[in-house]
Design an enzyme around this catalytic site. Structure first.
Site, PDB file in Angstrom:
ATOM      1  N   ASP A   1       0.836  -1.206   0.000  1.00 61.75           N
ATOM      2  CA  ASP A   1       0.000   0.000   0.000  1.00 61.75           C
ATOM      3  C   ASP A   1       0.871   1.256   0.000  1.00 61.75           C
ATOM      4  O   ASP A   1       1.874   1.305   0.716  1.00 61.75           O
ATOM      5  CB  ASP A   1      -0.871   0.081   1.255  1.00 61.75           C
ATOM      6  CG  ASP A   1      -1.698  -1.161   1.532  1.00 61.75           C
ATOM      7  OD1 ASP A   1      -1.205  -2.277   1.294  1.00 61.75           O
ATOM      8  OD2 ASP A   1      -2.830  -1.007   1.997  1.00 61.75           O
TER       9      ASP A   1
ATOM     10  N   ASP B   1      -0.721  -2.869  -4.119  1.00 64.10           N
ATOM     11  CA  ASP B   1      -1.912  -2.919  -3.254  1.00 64.10           C
ATOM     12  C   ASP B   1      -2.556  -1.540  -3.350  1.00 64.10           C
ATOM     13  O   ASP B   1      -2.288  -0.809  -4.314  1.00 64.10           O
ATOM     14  CB  ASP B   1      -1.549  -3.338  -1.825  1.00 64.10           C
ATOM     15  CG  ASP B   1      -2.733  -3.982  -1.082  1.00 64.10           C
ATOM     16  OD1 ASP B   1      -3.865  -3.463  -1.193  1.00 64.10           O
ATOM     17  OD2 ASP B   1      -2.533  -5.003  -0.390  1.00 64.10           O
ATOM     18  N   ASP B   2      -3.382  -1.165  -2.368  1.00 61.76           N
ATOM     19  CA  ASP B   2      -4.076   0.114  -2.484  1.00 61.76           C
ATOM     20  C   ASP B   2      -3.110   1.264  -2.735  1.00 61.76           C
ATOM     21  O   ASP B   2      -2.065   1.364  -2.095  1.00 61.76           O
ATOM     22  CB  ASP B   2      -4.858   0.408  -1.197  1.00 61.76           C
ATOM     23  CG  ASP B   2      -5.993  -0.580  -0.987  1.00 61.76           C
ATOM     24  OD1 ASP B   2      -6.825  -0.723  -1.896  1.00 61.76           O
ATOM     25  OD2 ASP B   2      -6.026  -1.219   0.074  1.00 61.76           O
TER      26      ASP B   2
ATOM     27  N   LYS C   1     -15.160  -0.417   0.582  1.00 63.91           N
ATOM     28  CA  LYS C   1     -15.538  -1.705   1.151  1.00 63.91           C
ATOM     29  C   LYS C   1     -15.736  -1.550   2.657  1.00 63.91           C
ATOM     30  O   LYS C   1     -14.954  -0.893   3.343  1.00 63.91           O
ATOM     31  CB  LYS C   1     -14.508  -2.789   0.834  1.00 63.91           C
ATOM     32  CG  LYS C   1     -13.080  -2.428   1.115  1.00 63.91           C
ATOM     33  CD  LYS C   1     -12.107  -3.540   0.713  1.00 63.91           C
ATOM     34  CE  LYS C   1     -10.673  -3.113   0.944  1.00 63.91           C
ATOM     35  NZ  LYS C   1      -9.669  -4.150   0.808  1.00 63.91           N
TER      36      LYS C   1
ATOM     37  N   ARG D   1     -12.863   2.131  -5.131  1.00 67.81           N
ATOM     38  CA  ARG D   1     -13.373   1.044  -4.294  1.00 67.81           C
ATOM     39  C   ARG D   1     -13.776   1.551  -2.915  1.00 67.81           C
ATOM     40  O   ARG D   1     -13.023   2.265  -2.253  1.00 67.81           O
ATOM     41  CB  ARG D   1     -12.296  -0.035  -4.158  1.00 67.81           C
ATOM     42  CG  ARG D   1     -12.635  -1.119  -3.168  1.00 67.81           C
ATOM     43  CD  ARG D   1     -11.843  -2.361  -3.413  1.00 67.81           C
ATOM     44  NE  ARG D   1     -10.451  -2.267  -2.982  1.00 67.81           N
ATOM     45  CZ  ARG D   1      -9.679  -3.326  -2.744  1.00 67.81           C
ATOM     46  NH1 ARG D   1     -10.160  -4.545  -2.914  1.00 67.81           N
ATOM     47  NH2 ARG D   1      -8.440  -3.161  -2.359  1.00 67.81           N
TER      48      ARG D   1
ATOM     49  N   HIS E   1      -4.205  -1.532  -6.365  1.00 66.08           N
ATOM     50  CA  HIS E   1      -5.618  -1.853  -6.146  1.00 66.08           C
ATOM     51  C   HIS E   1      -6.520  -0.632  -6.187  1.00 66.08           C
ATOM     52  O   HIS E   1      -7.703  -0.739  -5.886  1.00 66.08           O
ATOM     53  CB  HIS E   1      -5.790  -2.613  -4.825  1.00 66.08           C
ATOM     54  CG  HIS E   1      -5.136  -3.965  -4.822  1.00 66.08           C
ATOM     55  ND1 HIS E   1      -5.115  -4.786  -3.712  1.00 66.08           N
ATOM     56  CD2 HIS E   1      -4.474  -4.635  -5.797  1.00 66.08           C
ATOM     57  CE1 HIS E   1      -4.469  -5.906  -4.016  1.00 66.08           C
ATOM     58  NE2 HIS E   1      -4.058  -5.837  -5.263  1.00 66.08           N
TER      59      HIS E   1
END
Ligand SMILES: *[C@@H]1O[C@H](CO)[C@@H](O)[C@H](O)[C@H]1NC(C)=O
Length: 371
Positions: free
Chosen positions: A188, A209-210, A266, A264, A231
């Site tokens: 990340d 990743d993010d 979540k 995104r 991500h």
């Protein structure tokens, strides 16, 4: 750490006190620039940091298993990274660098790099197993502070952990983990929690990743950035932590390139919390592999269950003028809400194309959103 005067630290650690304060200024009696370098630079900086108004870290080689500890700096301290900062190899949690204080400015000089040489840890398992990998940079408890122009290469695992920040700007940060595309994982770029007033502008990220993940906090803006390989621009997962409220967040005019997701949100299954007042506007997506836009209320232990719950409502979402393309095996838009737990959404001017249309969306609120 043994007691040592600045001069002793300078002698031991190869630090040089470059300039002393003109005694005339009663406003700042510490107008002292301290330069630290080499293998003892980190220890010397830690020992002497409270006596320096400017800390120059010039080609510091941080020993294995130790933190370049710039916590608790005196108010107003400037930190300047010069040359290449390196870190020894050890399996440990890190962080490799930690900075805290009030009115702190951290700057990367032209050409400077903080090089994590993450390949020494990368095993494809990230923080889920294999070697224990150090997180890179804790920006914790920074108040009214600035981090500008840093270049971070090849983080072993997560890069910036931003926590407990109150009014922090981060401008022109480069995070280049492109060498980790096969074995880097959970790298990340910016993980943000329990922070207020964080503004990140013009970041250039290549990771796995993010690009950004906001778990909690308010008044957070990420704009004009470029995110490759990871991500995407994420809120969450929200829920199941000590702080579970996200509000007043803006993702504006970013590019997301060759990444798993573009946009995104979540939230965690069975948990409580809130996501309110989140705006995504003017973001451009390309080469998105899984989801262009994904909003789901069903996360459990880091994976979706497919069954949304209602304890972390997503309200006041604004999604405007986000455009771009998903690969043909991906899905353009996926929205999985619990009954009544998504509301007051504004959705207009978005165009996400190239992927499949989801047939599994549920409880999409009125306001224009559709799968
Ligand atoms: C709906 O969301 C907008 C945008 O966040 C907010 O300004 C407004 O107060 C919300 N309205 C209600 C009724 O919650």
């Amino acid at each position: 750490m043994h007691f040592s005067s600045i001069v002793a630290a300078a002698a031991i650690g190869g630090a040089a006190i470059v300039s002393a304060a003109p005694a005339a200024s009663p406003v700042d009696k510490r107008a002292t620039t301290c330069t630290f370098s080499g293998a003892n630079g980190a220890a010397s900086a830690k020992a002497s940091k409270a006596a320096c108004s400017t800390i120059v870290l010039n080609n510091v080689a941080v020993p294995a298993g130790t933190t370049l500890d710039l916590t608790g700096l005196k108010s107003g301290t400037n930190v300047i990274f010069q040359g290449t900062t390196t870190f020894g190899y050890k399996e440990w949690e890190g962080p490799l660098v930690s900075v805290s204080g009030t009115s702190i400015t951290v700057t990367g000089a032209s050409g400077s790099v903080l090089d994590g040489d993450g390949a020494r840890w990368w095993d494809g398992k990230g923080s889920n197993g294999g070697k224990t990998k150090p997180k890179f940079f804790y920006a914790h408890s920074l108040t009214t502070s600035h981090i500008n122009g840093l270049t971070i290469k090849n983080s072993p695992v997560q890069t910036f952990s931003i926590n407990g920040a109150k009014t922090l700007t981060m401008d022109k940060i480069t995070i280049d983990g492109s060498a980790g595309d096969s074995l880097g994982h959970n790298t990340d770029a910016f993980d943000i929690g329990s922070s207020t007033g964080v503004t990140i502008t013009g970041a250039v990220v290549h990771n796995q990743d993010d690009c950004v993940a906001i778990n909690s906090g308010s008044s957070i803006t990420f704009s004009g950035g470029s995110c490759t390989g990871g991500h995407g621009l994420s809120v969450g997962s929200v829920g199941g932590r000590s702080d579970n409220a996200v509000s007043d967040v803006h993702f504006l005019n970013n590019k997301v390139i060759n990444s798993d997701n573009g946009i995104r949100i979540k939230t965690v299954s069975g948990a409580t919390g809130s996501v309110s007042g989140v705006t995504y506007s003017g973001n451009t997506l390309s080469g998105i592999k899984k989801y262009g836009i994904v909003i789901e209320q069903d996360y459990e232990n880091g994976s979706p269950t497919g069954s949304p719950t209602t304890g972390v409502p997503i309200t006041g979402l604004t999604m405007t003028k986000n455009t771009g393309s998903v690969t043909s095996s991906g899905t353009d838009i996926y929205i999985l809400c619990g009954k009544g737990s998504c509301s007051n959404w504004t959705w207009s001017g978005n165009s996400i194309t190239g992927g499949k249309q989801s047939t599994k969306c549920s409880n999409i609120p009125s306001g224009g959103a559709a799968c």
